[in-house]
Design a protein around this motif. Sequence first.
Motif, PDB file in Angstrom:
ATOM      1  N   SER A 113      38.282 -60.030  -7.870  1.00  0.00           N
ATOM      2  CA  SER A 113      38.280 -59.528  -6.610  1.00  0.00           C
ATOM      3  C   SER A 113      39.714 -58.365  -6.440  1.00  0.00           C
ATOM      4  CB  SER A 113      38.386 -60.491  -5.450  1.00  0.00           C
ATOM      5  OG  SER A 113      37.166 -61.384  -5.676  1.00  0.00           O
ATOM      6  N   TYR A 115      40.551 -54.238  -4.333  1.00  0.00           N
ATOM      7  CA  TYR A 115      39.701 -52.987  -3.781  1.00  0.00           C
ATOM      8  C   TYR A 115      39.252 -52.290  -4.851  1.00  0.00           C
ATOM      9  CZ  TYR A 115      39.284 -48.287  -2.188  1.00  0.00           C
ATOM     10  OH  TYR A 115      38.776 -47.211  -1.996  1.00  0.00           O
ATOM     11  N   CYS A 118      36.080 -54.132  -6.747  1.00  0.00           N
ATOM     12  CA  CYS A 118      34.960 -54.501  -6.071  1.00  0.00           C
ATOM     13  C   CYS A 118      34.645 -53.524  -4.906  1.00  0.00           C
ATOM     14  CB  CYS A 118      35.119 -55.718  -5.312  1.00  0.00           C
ATOM     15  SG  CYS A 118      33.599 -56.372  -4.768  1.00  0.00           S
ATOM     16  N   ARG A 119      35.336 -53.515  -3.926  1.00  0.00           N
ATOM     17  CA  ARG A 119      35.063 -52.758  -2.710  1.00  0.00           C
ATOM     18  C   ARG A 119      34.960 -51.280  -3.130  1.00  0.00           C
ATOM     19  NH1 ARG A 119      35.164 -54.229   2.548  1.00  0.00           N
ATOM     20  NH2 ARG A 119      34.914 -52.481   4.202  1.00  0.00           N
ATOM     21  N   ARG A 122      31.598 -50.465  -4.145  1.00  0.00           N
ATOM     22  CA  ARG A 122      30.569 -50.620  -2.779  1.00  0.00           C
ATOM     23  C   ARG A 122      30.805 -49.529  -2.214  1.00  0.00           C
ATOM     24  NH1 ARG A 122      31.029 -54.682   0.746  1.00  0.00           N
ATOM     25  NH2 ARG A 122      32.936 -55.139   0.283  1.00  0.00           N
ATOM     26  N   GLU A 123      31.879 -48.887  -1.952  1.00  0.00           N
ATOM     27  CA  GLU A 123      32.142 -47.611  -1.200  1.00  0.00           C
ATOM     28  C   GLU A 123      31.087 -46.369  -1.931  1.00  0.00           C
ATOM     29  OE1 GLU A 123      36.452 -48.131   1.036  1.00  0.00           O
ATOM     30  OE2 GLU A 123      36.299 -47.015  -0.780  1.00  0.00           O
ATOM     31  N   CYS A 346      30.157 -60.136  -0.416  1.00  0.00           N
ATOM     32  CA  CYS A 346      31.428 -59.694   0.016  1.00  0.00           C
ATOM     33  C   CYS A 346      31.222 -59.604   1.679  1.00  0.00           C
ATOM     34  CB  CYS A 346      32.008 -58.504  -0.413  1.00  0.00           C
ATOM     35  SG  CYS A 346      32.069 -58.392  -2.077  1.00  0.00           S
ATOM     36  N   CYS A 350      36.689 -57.822   3.351  1.00  0.00           N
ATOM     37  CA  CYS A 350      37.084 -58.084   1.887  1.00  0.00           C
ATOM     38  C   CYS A 350      37.750 -57.372   1.014  1.00  0.00           C
ATOM     39  CB  CYS A 350      35.722 -58.902   1.303  1.00  0.00           C
ATOM     40  SG  CYS A 350      36.156 -59.792  -0.364  1.00  0.00           S
ATOM     41  N   CYS A 351      38.724 -57.450   0.632  1.00  0.00           N
ATOM     42  CA  CYS A 351      39.381 -56.241  -0.141  1.00  0.00           C
ATOM     43  C   CYS A 351      39.413 -55.021   0.428  1.00  0.00           C
ATOM     44  CB  CYS A 351      38.672 -56.312  -1.694  1.00  0.00           C
ATOM     45  SG  CYS A 351      38.710 -57.782  -2.555  1.00  0.00           S
ATOM     46  N   ASN A 353      40.145 -51.259   2.073  1.00  0.00           N
ATOM     47  CA  ASN A 353      40.506 -50.026   1.816  1.00  0.00           C
ATOM     48  C   ASN A 353      41.887 -49.873   2.515  1.00  0.00           C
ATOM     49  OD1 ASN A 353      41.528 -47.334   1.595  1.00  0.00           O
ATOM     50  ND2 ASN A 353      39.183 -46.704   1.232  1.00  0.00           N
ATOM     51  N   VAL A 360      30.386 -49.100   3.071  1.00  0.00           N
ATOM     52  CA  VAL A 360      29.838 -49.908   1.868  1.00  0.00           C
ATOM     53  C   VAL A 360      28.301 -50.249   1.811  1.00  0.00           C
ATOM     54  CG1 VAL A 360      32.317 -50.358   1.584  1.00  0.00           C
ATOM     55  CG2 VAL A 360      30.732 -52.059   2.808  1.00  0.00           C
ATOM     56  N   GLU A 363      27.324 -55.615   2.176  1.00  0.00           N
ATOM     57  CA  GLU A 363      28.415 -56.692   3.102  1.00  0.00           C
ATOM     58  C   GLU A 363      27.823 -57.589   3.960  1.00  0.00           C
ATOM     59  OE1 GLU A 363      32.322 -55.069   4.071  1.00  0.00           O
ATOM     60  OE2 GLU A 363      31.396 -54.581   5.760  1.00  0.00           O
TER      61      GLU A 363
END
Length: 367
Positions: A113, A115, A118-119, A122-123, A346, A350-351, A353, A360, A363
């Motif tokens: 986990s 940014y 993971c995130r 997703r972005e 997630c 979560c994590c 930006n 994202v 979510e």
Amino acid sequence: MTYDAILLTSFGGPEGPDEVMPYLERVTAGRGVPRERLEEVSHHYLALGGVSPINEQNRALLAAMRERFPERGIDLPIYWGNRNSAPFFADVVKEMYDNGHRRVLAWVTSAYSSYSGCRQYRENLYQALADNDLVGKMVIDKVRHYFDHPGFLQPVIEDLEDKLQAMVKDGLDYSEIDVMFATHSIPDAMGETSGPPALRETFEKPGGAYEAQHLAAAEIVMNKVHSDLGVSSVSWQLVYQSRSGSPQIPWLEPDVNDAIRDIHASGKKGVIVVPIGFVSDHVEVIWDLDNEAQETASELGMYFARVTTPGSSLAFTDGIADLILERVNGAAAQALSPLGPWPSQCVAGCCPNLRRELKVIAEASAE
């Protein structure tokens, strides 16, 4: 959940000298990384012919997944896309949609986990949908984090045992060896905000969930190694590598090279580095560990060894299949630490930006 395709989701890398600087500029865009740092890192790639090994390793993993998954009962087409180099997410998302796919399950080559791990993926996948006017027309979900899955850790355990036994055969005692579990450093602020908001205060700062997951993985590995070898005297620690941000911003420490100097000063004679933060032997492993860390150890007269990454091994490929089957047919989730199994989705926040909030994929509600 019903899916009609799988996406092997990865970071990417240059495949020729002319691609190196454009690639590094994409990776670090908006992060304030000094130009001289980019030029320094570019020489690491150029020393390898301007080609990152990561894409070839992903091709090998893709082939292994396509061969093994039908034997595991997963009869879905598997695509491959990258964040920072061809095949780019936007191109692959369009290809999948044109081929008739509407519900895609993404597995990411990042077990932890954060940014960036993971995130940001997703972005990027949301933006790939938006770039192709496919928001609402195609769904992309993401497989959970797998830092404590047995398929991820078993290849590491086996090779670490081999490396320890080889060093002892060369004349060292187990007590004279330190095992360093190495992962990519991240800014302190990214570590502190890693993981679900509801759990954030339960983790030590500044490492947060990111560091806690790595420590859990390392502890699993060392407990098994101690048990298998019948010893308890091998010391270990978590170290960081490959810092790339502004020098004014604090990042997680200690650096692997500083840690090697510290254990040498304490009387250790050998170091074994385990790249626990990586799934394959790409540039951060080959240059930062096999080159720079090994050079540090050599200058100090220390024994040095580096453990393999899971790569495209059968155990890891089967581990990925296990993760896919959790989502496809509700198979039981496997996890070897008290932190797991990590949630399958997630939650909001979560994590995050820390520069700006972007939309994202995949979510769940924070409730």
